[in-house]
Design a protein around this motif. Structure first.
Motif, PDB file in Angstrom:
ATOM      1  N   ALA A   1       0.829  -1.208   0.000  1.00 18.64           N
ATOM      2  CA  ALA A   1       0.000   0.000   0.000  1.00 18.64           C
ATOM      3  C   ALA A   1       0.860   1.253   0.000  1.00 18.64           C
ATOM      4  N   MET A   2       1.932   1.247   0.787  1.00 16.31           N
ATOM      5  CA  MET A   2       2.825   2.404   0.832  1.00 16.31           C
ATOM      6  C   MET A   2       3.452   2.666  -0.533  1.00 16.31           C
ATOM      7  N   LEU A   3       3.874   1.613  -1.221  1.00 10.90           N
ATOM      8  CA  LEU A   3       4.446   1.764  -2.556  1.00 10.90           C
ATOM      9  C   LEU A   3       3.424   2.347  -3.525  1.00 10.90           C
ATOM     10  N   LEU A   4       2.195   1.838  -3.485  1.00 14.52           N
ATOM     11  CA  LEU A   4       1.150   2.334  -4.378  1.00 14.52           C
ATOM     12  C   LEU A   4       0.834   3.805  -4.099  1.00 14.52           C
ATOM     13  N   GLN A   5       0.797   4.181  -2.828  1.00 18.19           N
ATOM     14  CA  GLN A   5       0.543   5.576  -2.485  1.00 18.19           C
ATOM     15  C   GLN A   5       1.673   6.482  -2.958  1.00 18.19           C
ATOM     16  N   ALA A   6       2.901   6.026  -2.778  1.00 18.49           N
ATOM     17  CA  ALA A   6       4.052   6.823  -3.205  1.00 18.49           C
ATOM     18  C   ALA A   6       4.048   7.048  -4.716  1.00 18.49           C
ATOM     19  N   LEU A   7       3.611   6.040  -5.457  1.00 20.48           N
ATOM     20  CA  LEU A   7       3.611   6.133  -6.914  1.00 20.48           C
ATOM     21  C   LEU A   7       2.375   6.833  -7.472  1.00 20.48           C
ATOM     22  N   SER A   8       1.233   6.708  -6.791  1.00 24.38           N
ATOM     23  CA  SER A   8      -0.033   7.114  -7.389  1.00 24.38           C
ATOM     24  C   SER A   8      -0.587   8.435  -6.880  1.00 24.38           C
ATOM     25  N   LEU A   9      -0.386   8.760  -5.616  1.00 23.90           N
ATOM     26  CA  LEU A   9      -0.959   9.984  -5.080  1.00 23.90           C
ATOM     27  C   LEU A   9      -0.219  11.211  -5.608  1.00 23.90           C
ATOM     28  N   PRO A  10      -0.946  12.257  -5.991  1.00 23.63           N
ATOM     29  CA  PRO A  10      -0.266  13.508  -6.351  1.00 23.63           C
ATOM     30  C   PRO A  10       0.248  14.198  -5.097  1.00 23.63           C
ATOM     31  N   SER A  11       1.101  15.175  -5.279  1.00 20.51           N
ATOM     32  CA  SER A  11       1.529  15.970  -4.134  1.00 20.51           C
ATOM     33  C   SER A  11       0.308  16.697  -3.584  1.00 20.51           C
ATOM     34  N   LEU A  12       0.154  16.678  -2.273  1.00 22.04           N
ATOM     35  CA  LEU A  12      -1.016  17.275  -1.625  1.00 22.04           C
ATOM     36  C   LEU A  12      -0.561  18.252  -0.549  1.00 22.04           C
ATOM     37  N   PRO A  13      -0.066  19.429  -0.973  1.00 26.12           N
ATOM     38  CA  PRO A  13       0.409  20.407   0.011  1.00 26.12           C
ATOM     39  C   PRO A  13      -0.712  20.812   0.958  1.00 26.12           C
ATOM     40  N   ALA A  14      -0.376  21.026   2.215  1.00 24.83           N
ATOM     41  CA  ALA A  14      -1.371  21.458   3.191  1.00 24.83           C
ATOM     42  C   ALA A  14      -1.828  22.869   2.864  1.00 24.83           C
TER      43      ALA A  14
END
Length: 405
Positions: A199-212
């Motif tokens: 799951a961590m690998l998929l999140q690192a590859l798939s999620l866009p940058s989400l600045p606060a």
């Protein structure tokens, strides 16, 4: 929703690397991002429910009673409830992608620590870490889904994310029991670390940058509770989920004592519950985006109807099978409909709303387990289901008091 609401959303579309798409415009990147969240929910909830299938060998190996070993679940839930209030405060202005990847890393470490635990206290420490990862993930989930999938697709996105919950609920206890028999409970626990790593690998590859775009304080979170919509949304979670967990934990004793079913038919009935929950998950997402008020009425009405029918006629095998399955369908809708309903009351503060959502769920689980246990010990197997029917009916009334959307 209006453009004003969209721009005030925690991390509106314009603040991420690319615009948040509407439901009709989901592309490959959106699907991968949402599916990575679903993978994380599956990994986290699998680890949460795994002890149900490992209790006997785990207790024997660590030299504690099964009742004491069962407190690993309590540790996860109680730490999660406390952490939820502070999670969005502590992360400050960190990039939300970084936070989610970090929470998956925490889950990996926690599961490895639990698998290697040489005594019960090390096991509890590992489970406490998992509780932090769980609460942090769910507190951010609605806000992140809104940013990657679009404000008008929260229901659909959360349906996919919580699909991981339904699948884990079905698979984790059974597979955990099988793996522990073949290879030992420590191997089963270590495998959940592998799921978290994926799951961590998929999140690192798939999620866009989400600045606060905001930094929450505890007062910001608590201030939201003054809003009528938040109050009604939290109360809906407390009522429906307290009712569900008060009754669902004791469905098996009900089927044994009232419907007089042997083990194999009970297993089939519970399998039907789980499969129906997956279907309800998808249906809940569609209905929540279309009409959240009607979605809440439908979810609570179906759960109440199922519990009420079981109380009145559950001694008949066909009735028991049909309405246990209907209950599963309603339960599958609930983790989508209830958070979406709460988020509609504060579209300008989805992260803070997420914290209140997690606290409400954890408190409901705790109250439901305690009250349901007292009811079944004092009044018998029908009593917890009666409580479910009453609280679900109360949620229908509450839903009708909400504004139309």
């Amino acid at each position: 929703m209006s453009d004003t609401i969209a721009l005030h959303l925690d991390g509106a579309a314009t603040t991420s690397d690319s615009p948040a798409p509407d439901e009709a415009a989901w592309g490959a990147s959106t699907w991968f991002a949402v599916l990575s969240m679903a993978a994380a929910s599956f990994a986290l909830v699998s680890a949460e429910f795994l002890p149900a299938g490992l209790l006997t060998p785990m207790a024997r190996d660590l030299g504690v009673s099964q009742g004491v070993a069962g407190q690993v679940v309590t540790a996860t839930a109680s730490v999660g409830a406390v952490t939820a209030l502070f999670s969005n405060v502590l992360i400050g202005r960190l990039n939300r992608k970084t936070v989610l990847v970090g929470l998956s890393a925490l889950a990996i470490g926690s599961n490895i620590l639990a698998a290697l635990a040489t005594d019960f206290w090390w096991l509890l420490l590992g489970r406490a870490g998992l509780g932090i990862a769980l609460s942090g993930f769910w507190a951010l989930s609605v806000a992140v889904v809104a940013r990657v999938a679009g404000v008008n697709s929260i229901g659909r996105g959360m349906a996919i994310v919580t699909l991981g919950v339904s699948l884990a609920t079905i698979a984790a206890p059974a597979l955990g029991a099988l793996i522990s028999d073949w290879l030992g409970w420590r191997v089963a626990m270590a495998m959940t670390a592998g799921l978290a790593a994926l799951a961590m690998l998929l999140q690192a590859l798939s999620l866009p940058s989400l600045p606060a775009t905001t930094s929450n304080s505890l007062s910001d979170v608590l201030r939201l509770t003054r809003r009528r919509g938040i109050q009604l949304g939290m109360l809906a979670i407390l009522l429906l989920m307290t009712g569900h967990f008060a009754g669902s934990v004791y469905v098996r004793p009900f089927l044994e004592q009232v419907a007089l079913l042997p083990t194999v038919p009970i297993a089939l009935a519970l399998l039907g519950f789980g499969i129906a929950a997956v279907v309800g998950n998808v249906a809940g997402g569609r209905l929540a985006d279309a009409n959240i008020r009607m979605a809440l009425v439908t979810t609570s009405a179906l759960m109440g109807l199922a519990a009420f029918a079981l109380v009145l006629a559950g001694a008949h095998v066909a009735v028991a099978f049909i309405f246990v399955t209907l209950w599963g369908f309603a339960f599958g809708m609930a983790p989508v409909v209830l958070p979406t309903n709460l988020s509609r009351a504060a579209p300008d503060a989805l992260e803070a709303t997420g914290s209140l959502m997690v606290v409400s769920f954890q408190v409901a689980i705790t109250i439901g387990a305690v009250v349901g246990g007292y009811a079944v010990d004092t009044y018998g197997a029908i009593a917890p289901l009666t409580l479910t029917a009453i609280l679900a009916a109360s949620t229908v009334v509450l839903a009708l008091l909400q504004r139309r959307s």
